[in-house]
Enzyme design. Structure first.
Site, short mmCIF file in Angstrom:
data_model
loop_
_atom_site.label_atom_id
_atom_site.label_comp_id
_atom_site.label_asym_id
_atom_site.label_seq_id
_atom_site.Cartn_x
_atom_site.Cartn_y
_atom_site.Cartn_z
CG HIS A 91 -15.72 -2.36 -73.57
ND1 HIS A 91 -15.19 -1.47 -74.42
CD2 HIS A 91 -14.18 -3.25 -73.34
CE1 HIS A 91 -14.01 -1.47 -74.55
NE2 HIS A 91 -13.56 -2.60 -73.79
CD GLU A 92 -14.30 -5.49 -70.33
OE1 GLU A 92 -13.47 -6.33 -70.84
OE2 GLU A 92 -13.68 -4.37 -70.06
CG HIS A 95 -12.78 -7.20 -74.75
ND1 HIS A 95 -11.90 -6.86 -75.86
CD2 HIS A 95 -12.71 -6.52 -73.85
CE1 HIS A 95 -11.71 -5.41 -75.63
NE2 HIS A 95 -11.92 -5.07 -74.43
#
Length: 189
Positions: A91-92, A95
């Site tokens: 997920h990160e 980003h």
């Protein structure tokens, strides 16, 4: 988020110790999806060093976070399994990839933030059917998009530049283009 981190090594009420979480991070670095994302970050011109992803105890009830110029933190006291650590890192990293490929990404802009959250929710497995069942959400049809919307709103509510109304409006305005943007993947994993 970094101002809400603690350097203590204890696991507290749940989760793992920083040391255990750091070991799980090392295991995650061997996962094909994490390797793929790191490789594409480097291809996009964003080199990430050995200390880019680190385990910390967090005061906020979040599993992790990405901060431009600092990297990714995984909140050891909020993650209990290798699978959770893997999802947080993926997920990160999405980003970080978004931040890398978009020279003008502005995290204080609700639409920019919403877009990256939509992509991260869709591409990381955060809203896989199994994850939703474990959270107590039992819906057969449309669960993934509903989950992503709920998680985007939660994330945007922590952004001091986004009111609830602005967050919802921004999410809806960018939904189609961001949900369908699967880069660097050919399709959603």
């Amino acid at each position: 988020m970094t101002e809400n981190l603690s350097s203590s090594d204890s696991a507290g009420d749940g989760g793992t110790t920083v040391k255990e979480c750091q070991r799980m991070i090392q295991n995650s670095l061997q996962s094909p999806t994490v390797k793929f994302l790191r490789e594409h970050l480097e291809k996009a011109g964003c080199l990430i060093g050995d200390n880019f992803i680190k385990a910390v105890n967090c005061e906020q009830k979040v599993a992790g976070g990405y901060t431009r110029g600092e990297g990714i933190v995984v909140c050891s006291n909020e993650t209990e399994s290798q699978d959770e650590v893997n999802r947080v890192i993926i997920h990160e990293l999405i980003h970080a990839f978004d931040d890398c490929r978009a020279a003008n990404l502005n995290w204080t802009n609700c639409a920019h933030h919403a877009c990256s959250e939509i992509r991260a929710g869709h591409l990381s497995g955060d809203c896989h059917y199994k994850q939703e069942l474990l959270r107590g959400f039992l819906k057969i049809k449309g669960h993934e998009q509903e989950c992503i919307r709920r998680r985007v709103m939660t994330s945007l509510s922590a952004n001091p530049f986004c009111s609830r109304a602005a967050a919802k409006e921004s999410m809806e305005a960018v939904w189609d283009i961001c949900y369908n943007d699967t880069e660097p993947f050919d399709r959603a994993p």
